[in-house]
Write a protein that holds these residues in place. Structure first.
Motif, mmCIF file in Angstrom:
data_model
loop_
_atom_site.group_PDB
_atom_site.id
_atom_site.type_symbol
_atom_site.label_atom_id
_atom_site.label_comp_id
_atom_site.label_asym_id
_atom_site.label_seq_id
_atom_site.Cartn_x
_atom_site.Cartn_y
_atom_site.Cartn_z
ATOM 1 N N ASP A 1 0.842 -1.193 0.000
ATOM 2 C CA ASP A 1 0.000 0.000 0.000
ATOM 3 C C ASP A 1 0.886 1.255 0.000
ATOM 4 O O ASP A 1 1.599 1.525 0.973
ATOM 5 N N PRO A 2 0.859 2.048 -1.100
ATOM 6 C CA PRO A 2 1.705 3.240 -1.190
ATOM 7 C C PRO A 2 1.454 4.248 -0.080
ATOM 8 O O PRO A 2 2.385 4.900 0.399
ATOM 9 N N GLU A 3 0.209 4.349 0.369
ATOM 10 C CA GLU A 3 -0.108 5.318 1.423
ATOM 11 C C GLU A 3 0.550 4.915 2.744
ATOM 12 O O GLU A 3 1.117 5.757 3.451
ATOM 13 N N LYS A 4 0.468 3.632 3.066
ATOM 14 C CA LYS A 4 1.094 3.146 4.296
ATOM 15 C C LYS A 4 2.618 3.283 4.222
ATOM 16 O O LYS A 4 3.270 3.649 5.205
ATOM 17 N N ALA B 1 4.270 5.506 2.440
ATOM 18 C CA ALA B 1 4.605 6.938 2.502
ATOM 19 C C ALA B 1 4.529 7.477 3.920
ATOM 20 O O ALA B 1 5.190 8.464 4.251
ATOM 21 N N ASN B 2 3.749 6.823 4.783
ATOM 22 C CA ASN B 2 3.624 7.267 6.176
ATOM 23 C C ASN B 2 4.908 7.070 6.985
ATOM 24 O O ASN B 2 5.015 7.576 8.106
ATOM 25 N N LYS C 1 8.021 14.407 5.017
ATOM 26 C CA LYS C 1 6.559 14.341 5.090
ATOM 27 C C LYS C 1 5.903 15.280 4.078
ATOM 28 O O LYS C 1 4.773 15.046 3.641
ATOM 29 N N LYS D 1 4.774 13.663 0.754
ATOM 30 C CA LYS D 1 3.967 12.457 0.900
ATOM 31 C C LYS D 1 3.214 12.075 -0.380
ATOM 32 O O LYS D 1 3.170 10.898 -0.766
ATOM 33 N N GLU D 2 2.641 13.056 -1.055
ATOM 34 C CA GLU D 2 1.901 12.748 -2.289
ATOM 35 C C GLU D 2 2.832 12.203 -3.359
ATOM 36 O O GLU D 2 2.492 11.245 -4.065
ATOM 37 N N GLU E 1 3.757 8.623 -2.499
ATOM 38 C CA GLU E 1 2.692 7.660 -2.793
ATOM 39 C C GLU E 1 2.716 7.254 -4.259
ATOM 40 O O GLU E 1 2.559 6.073 -4.598
ATOM 41 N N LEU F 1 5.927 5.140 -4.902
ATOM 42 C CA LEU F 1 5.957 3.833 -4.253
ATOM 43 C C LEU F 1 4.923 2.856 -4.813
ATOM 44 O O LEU F 1 4.854 1.708 -4.384
ATOM 45 N N LYS F 2 4.134 3.316 -5.757
ATOM 46 C CA LYS F 2 3.160 2.418 -6.394
ATOM 47 C C LYS F 2 3.849 1.700 -7.544
ATOM 48 O O LYS F 2 4.140 2.280 -8.590
#
Length: 227
Positions: free
Chosen positions: A181-184, A186-187, A194, A197-198, A201, A204-205
């Motif tokens: 999960d790219p969002e996780k 990126a966290n 930070k 972050k966008e 994401e 990282l996809k």
């Protein structure tokens, strides 16, 4: 031919054994010793018993180093000689053993010693070479990790300055453990990261399969081990 050194020892040094020939006014004596430390100490004692003042050996690989260290400690003069130099000296017969031939050349002053730095310099050079090899290996590991990420179309290197920085390492750990999960991912960004972050994401996809995870995990583990 004049004798320059009355009591000389020639050594034929190999990985597992050493053949040594001592020549003195009383004659010659040849013995073979194992290269294990306890037997090297026996070799040095044997040389001292015969009151040898000089010892010569070929500069074969690194096998001469433990012997030289012991001879230095006993203040026994040693010569580490290039093998090609000895072969260039005329008169060698095929039936003459190497150790005996070295002893003969040494006794008559026909050997030219290679330059051997003192022990402190040798140890410093060894440490410098070791450090260089670690740096080179880390660079190779870094490149392998980057290639795995590119193969999985994970563009982390396009967003972060160092794919093995603090934040990126946490992301790589998670990816290697199976997180997709790219969002996780990126966290895991810290501090100024930070703000990206966008971008993270999107970067990282990718698509990473099991064999790429395995390679990433192994290379990353090796990289961290060398920290």
């Amino acid at each position: 031919m004049d004798v320059v050194i009355e009591r000389a020892c020639g050594m034929d040094v190999h990985k597992d054994n050493i053949t040594a020939c001592i020549m003195t006014p009383d004659g010659k004596e040849i013995q073979t010793f194992s290269t294990k430390t306890v037997f090297l100490l026996q070799l040095v004692d044997w040389i001292k018993q015969h009151n040898c003042t000089h010892v010569a050996m070929e500069s074969t690989s690194v096998y001469w180093k433990p012997i030289v260290n012991l001879l230095e400690a006993e203040d026994i003069e040693f010569l580490v000689v290039n093998a090609q130099h000895m072969k260039a000296v005329p008169g060698r017969k095929t039936d003459v053993k190497d150790a005996e031939w070295i002893a003969k050349l040494l006794r008559h002053g026909l050997l030219k010693a290679s330059y051997i730095p003192d022990r402190n310099q040798r140890e410093l050079r060894e440490l410098v070479r070791y450090r260089r090899s670690i740096i080179e290996e880390r660079a190779r590991q870094h490149n392998r990790i980057q290639k795995v990420l590119e193969g999985a179309n994970i563009k982390l290197g396009s967003v972060v300055s160092d794919v093995l920085g603090v934040s990126a390492r946490d992301m790589l750990d998670a990816i290697a453990d199976g997180e997709e999960d790219p969002e996780k991912l990126a966290n895991f960004a810290r501090r100024t990261m930070k703000k990206k972050k966008e971008e993270l994401e999107l970067a990282l996809k990718g698509y990473i399969n099991s064999h790429q995870r395995l390679m990433l995990k192994n290379d990353f583990r090796s990289y961290r081990f060398s920290d």
